[in-house]
Design a protein around this motif. Sequence first.
Motif, PDB file in Angstrom:
ATOM      1  N   PHE A  47      66.076 -51.219   5.205  1.00  0.00           N
ATOM      2  CA  PHE A  47      66.365 -50.618   3.908  1.00  0.00           C
ATOM      3  C   PHE A  47      65.133 -50.577   3.001  1.00  0.00           C
ATOM      4  N   SER A  64      62.771 -48.779   3.574  1.00  0.00           N
ATOM      5  CA  SER A  64      62.410 -47.361   3.577  1.00  0.00           C
ATOM      6  C   SER A  64      63.047 -46.604   2.424  1.00  0.00           C
ATOM      7  N   VAL A  65      64.160 -47.110   1.909  1.00  0.00           N
ATOM      8  CA  VAL A  65      64.812 -46.450   0.771  1.00  0.00           C
ATOM      9  C   VAL A  65      63.884 -46.438  -0.438  1.00  0.00           C
ATOM     10  N   ILE A  66      63.019 -47.442  -0.538  1.00  0.00           N
ATOM     11  CA  ILE A  66      62.050 -47.512  -1.633  1.00  0.00           C
ATOM     12  C   ILE A  66      60.713 -46.903  -1.216  1.00  0.00           C
ATOM     13  N   GLU A  80      59.683 -44.704   1.258  1.00  0.00           N
ATOM     14  CA  GLU A  80      59.511 -43.285   1.571  1.00  0.00           C
ATOM     15  C   GLU A  80      59.482 -42.392   0.325  1.00  0.00           C
ATOM     16  N   ILE A 110      65.877 -37.453   2.575  1.00  0.00           N
ATOM     17  CA  ILE A 110      66.872 -38.147   3.402  1.00  0.00           C
ATOM     18  C   ILE A 110      66.352 -38.294   4.823  1.00  0.00           C
ATOM     19  N   ILE A 165      63.627 -41.006   4.839  1.00  0.00           N
ATOM     20  CA  ILE A 165      64.189 -42.350   4.729  1.00  0.00           C
ATOM     21  C   ILE A 165      64.858 -42.765   6.037  1.00  0.00           C
ATOM     22  N   MET A 203      63.733 -45.878   8.344  1.00  0.00           N
ATOM     23  CA  MET A 203      64.666 -46.955   8.671  1.00  0.00           C
ATOM     24  C   MET A 203      64.790 -47.129  10.174  1.00  0.00           C
TER      25      MET A 203
END
Length: 542
Positions: free
Chosen positions: A219, A221-223, A225, A314, A317, A321
């Motif tokens: 997670f 990668s949510v920040i 990317e 999307i 991300i 992930m």
Amino acid sequence: MATTTAGAPPVSRGKTAQVHIQRFGAFLTGMIMPNLPAFLAWGLITALFIAVGWLPNGVLGGFGNADLPGAWSGAATQLVMAEDGTTFHQYLGLVGPMVTFLLPLLIANAGGRMVYGERGGVVASIATVGIIVGSTVPMFLGAMILGPLSAWIMKKIDSIWDGKIRPGFEMLVNMFSAGIVGGALSVGAFYGVAPIVTQISTWLGDIVGWMADNHILPFMSVIVEPAKVLFLNNAIGNGVLVPLGASQVAEQGKSLLFLVEANPGPGLGILLAYTLLGVGAARSTAPGAIIVQFFGGIHEVYFPFVLMKPTLIIAAIAGGMTGIGTNVVMGSGLVGPAAPGSIFAVFAQTARGSFPGVILSVVLSATVSFLIAAVILRATRKRDLAAGESGDLSAAIAQTEANKGKSSAALSALVAEERTAEAAEAALSGHGTTTATAVRPIRSIVFACDAGMGSSAMGASVLRDKLKKAGVEGVSVVNKAVANLQDDVDLVISQRELTDRARKHAPNSRHVSVDNFMNSPVYDSVVQEVKEGAADDGVTAS
């Protein structure tokens, strides 16, 4: 002299915050990037000579017993106590001293030079020795904090007696003041700063460990990317991931944190989707961008493709992930930062036994990002083709939005891109809105990006080639970091997200924003104006 391609709009509070974060990240990058060769050397030595490396060597890797028969007596050793209470001499090797002393001191010196030149670099190095010796973990974070701070303190102290020293005593005062301040800061860092930074480093490591234990590392990668696309990643990468990764390598021999940003898979997948399903200039540009991004390691080239259609974040991300998750499952990682993020650099830093996991992480992340991006591009392909076939792109986009009944972020990005190019061309031809009355001939051009090494170097190369083909000589085209810009250049070309920062460093220069350093219509306008100016001033131009 013109200072901008159009009247600068008021900067919103959100935009100001973004600029501040970018500036902070660029400062951290300025300490890391010049020292990447040292990181690479340390990574290669670690991969080769540690106990689990390709060529285990107790002397160079620092794990051999000095009392073993045939030991090389010339190598430095340290006294080590075993679990059973016995003591023996162990080789220091190269790996430990490099990560403990060399790399933090190089970082501190670079930070000190950025603040106060050579004098700042020396004082920063002296002070950082204190925090290195007083801690139990590699002091990358401490060096990034104490290095610039020490130089700033020295600068302020020097300002107290600036211009008040009797002639002939300047060298004496300068030498003693730097020595006394540096020594005092080193002692203070040993007792006061080292324990604090060590605890912070421990907390950050515990957070990563907690994320690993709870299977939520992907997670990140949510920040990361979205931050990459907005050029906010340097504060995260160089400020957190690189120091933590180095600490993990020192303890475990490898770290997957070095692949959180550097994995070229997500960008590759998005560019492949554009190559097969994109339209217009995006489709024709994507194949060349793949080469630059995947093999050259310049990830910035795929950012404009995401900005043109923001829903593609999307895909980025999900790809990121997937890559992190694969490395978690496979237990794979790198032994040092892969910079630039080329697949060659990734392989060069891959730990022994991690190649299957690293390769799989790149392949799977590219596959996932490609599939999601392909779905997104395929769903909007008909609309994009309709807009592209219209003679007036702006009118076609407006009509499409009217037909749809609501605005589209992707189409708005396309409109912004077109208007940026038009405004730049208008300003370069003297018809745009500017903030000064005189426009001097272009004799010096600087491409500016965050680090001054990747995308800006590529853009400068493209423009130099165009000028050469046009037969223009005598025009300087170089690339620099935004933070290193000087206000003596005729034209500054930067990515749109960085133009506000570039203006602050070079307020009297002309500024042009582009979305893609690889292929911009602005370049042709620049070449034409330079050629016309060269003819007027007698500079060689065919």
